[in-house]
Design an enzyme around this catalytic site. Structure first.
Site, PDB file in Angstrom:
ATOM      1  N   HIS A  77      21.794 -19.156  -1.237  1.00 35.00           N
ATOM      2  CA  HIS A  77      23.173 -18.674  -1.323  1.00 35.00           C
ATOM      3  C   HIS A  77      24.228 -19.771  -1.384  1.00 35.00           C
ATOM      4  CE1 HIS A  77      22.523 -14.421  -1.268  1.00 35.00           C
ATOM      5  NE2 HIS A  77      21.833 -14.458  -0.141  1.00 35.00           N
TER       6      HIS A  77
ATOM      7  N   ARG B  63      15.671 -22.492   2.622  1.00 33.44           N
ATOM      8  CA  ARG B  63      15.599 -21.118   2.115  1.00 33.44           C
ATOM      9  C   ARG B  63      15.624 -21.209   0.591  1.00 33.44           C
ATOM     10  NH1 ARG B  63      19.161 -15.917   3.774  1.00 33.44           N
ATOM     11  NH2 ARG B  63      20.956 -17.179   3.106  1.00 33.44           N
TER      12      ARG B  63
ATOM     13  N   ASP C 128       7.684 -30.376  -1.536  1.00 34.24           N
ATOM     14  CA  ASP C 128       7.454 -31.734  -2.054  1.00 34.24           C
ATOM     15  C   ASP C 128       8.585 -32.678  -1.633  1.00 34.24           C
ATOM     16  OD1 ASP C 128       5.089 -30.973  -3.228  1.00 34.24           O
ATOM     17  OD2 ASP C 128       5.830 -30.982  -5.289  1.00 34.24           O
TER      18      ASP C 128
ATOM     19  N   GLU D 114      14.313  -7.676   4.476  1.00 28.24           N
ATOM     20  CA  GLU D 114      15.755  -7.369   4.433  1.00 28.24           C
ATOM     21  C   GLU D 114      16.092  -6.331   3.377  1.00 28.24           C
ATOM     22  OE1 GLU D 114      17.948 -10.959   3.494  1.00 28.24           O
ATOM     23  OE2 GLU D 114      16.480 -11.644   2.039  1.00 28.24           O
TER      24      GLU D 114
ATOM     25  N   ASP E 222      21.642  -8.165   4.182  1.00 33.31           N
ATOM     26  CA  ASP E 222      21.004  -7.464   3.069  1.00 33.31           C
ATOM     27  C   ASP E 222      20.426  -6.132   3.511  1.00 33.31           C
ATOM     28  OD1 ASP E 222      21.145  -8.795   0.494  1.00 33.31           O
ATOM     29  OD2 ASP E 222      20.245 -10.494   1.509  1.00 33.31           O
TER      30      ASP E 222
HETATM   31  C1  3PY Z   1      20.958 -11.549   5.473  1.00 31.65           C
HETATM   32  O1  3PY Z   1      21.560 -11.187   6.487  1.00 31.65           O
HETATM   33  O2  3PY Z   1      20.823 -10.853   4.451  1.00 31.65           O
HETATM   34  C2  3PY Z   1      20.380 -12.871   5.443  1.00 31.65           C
HETATM   35  O3  3PY Z   1      19.686 -13.201   4.515  1.00 31.65           O
HETATM   36  C3  3PY Z   1      20.701 -13.756   6.593  1.00 31.65           C
HETATM   37  O4  3PY Z   1      19.962 -14.860   6.631  1.00 31.65           O
HETATM   38 MG    MG Z   2      19.753 -11.960   2.842  1.00 30.68          MG
END
Ligand code: 3PY
Ligand code: MG
Length: 254
Positions: free
Chosen positions: A44, A69, A83, A147, A173
């Site tokens: 993000h 992430r 890597d 999520e 999410d």
């Molecule tokens: C969310 O809350 O959707 C996330 O991915 C938080 O890390």
């Molecule tokens: Mg999320």
């Protein structure tokens, strides 16, 4: 096994933050502040693949494990992060057991997975490939995010996927996906989080969650959650500036 992974697997409390500022200074400032780990947010934040390596380097200077992430499920993104020397990966939006197993495959070298061998920074630019290969499967943390409504529905199968270390709940999410946004729907969202946490704990997984504020960490710890990503460097920066300015304005007015 690296201390960070053994700590995650053992379910000891670990508290980190997202790194969204694409500069090593922000990593050094956060690392020096005393957190357990950092999670560089390639999903993000506007952080390029090349910059990720510099950010991990900055975290390494301070001895703070830096996960990444990744932006999706692609094995090449997972390989790129590892890597570069990441301590592990956080794979977003895992909604099926097949996707969970694919994340394991992409993260682990044979015989467990199919990760490709290369002369990256993690392997000493090719000068320490055998050493890295011998330890990587045991050292690297694999966290997957549940999520989505589909992930919630499939949580028992996802949690059963062998090789996943942490099931990480993304409440933002999840709230959108199950139509539980806003304070009025907090009960529905919290029930979904508890369902995921219970299923993951029953399968012997460590459970993690994102929290925007430290205020309710104890609530989620009581639900068995141990791995916390607390806000992000940008959120901490904004909150500190807002609090400082408000206090200064108050003092100037008195
Ligand atoms: C969310 O809350 O959707 C996330 O991915 C938080 O890390
Ligand atoms: Mg999320």
């Amino acid at each position: 096994m690296h201390e960070f992974r053994s700590r995650c697997i053992a379910g000891e409390v670990a508290i980190g933050t997202f790194a969204a500022i694409p500069h090593p200074v922000a990593i050094e400032v956060a690392a020096a502040a005393g957190l357990d780990f950092l999670c560089i947010d390639w999903e993000h934040a506007q952080i390029s693949r090349e910059r990720i390596e510099d950010l991990i380097r900055a975290a390494d200077i301070h001895g703070v494990p830096a996960m990444v992430r990744v932006p999706g499920h692609q094995p090449d993104s997972i390989a790129a992060a590892l890597d570069a020397g990441a301590a592990g990966v956080l794979v977003p939006r895992v909604s099926t057991a097949e996707q969970a197993r694919a994340a394991v495959q992409a993260t682990r070298y044979p015989p467990i997975g199919i990760r490709g061998v290369g002369p990256g920074r993690a392997a000493g630019y090719g000068y320490r490939i055998p050493d890295y290969l011998a330890a990587a499967n045991a050292n690297l943390v694999l966290a997957i995010q549940v999520e989505t409504a589909e992930g919630l529905a499939n949580i028992d199968e996802i949690a059963a996927a062998e090789g996943v270390d942490v099931i990480f709940i993304g409440p933002g999410d999840l709230s959108v996906s199950i139509d539980a946004m806003g304070p009025a729907n907090a009960g529905k969202l919290n029930a979904a989080i508890e369902t995921i946490a219970r299923a993951a704990l029953a399968a012997g997984r460590t459970v993690g969650i994102f929290r925007p504020s430290p205020d309710d960490i104890s609530v989620w710890k009581n639900a068995g959650i141990r791995f916390f990503i607390l806000a992000s460097d940008t959120m901490f920066l904004g909150a500190a500036i807002a609090a400082g300015i408000a206090k200064a304005r108050g003092n100037a007015a008195s």
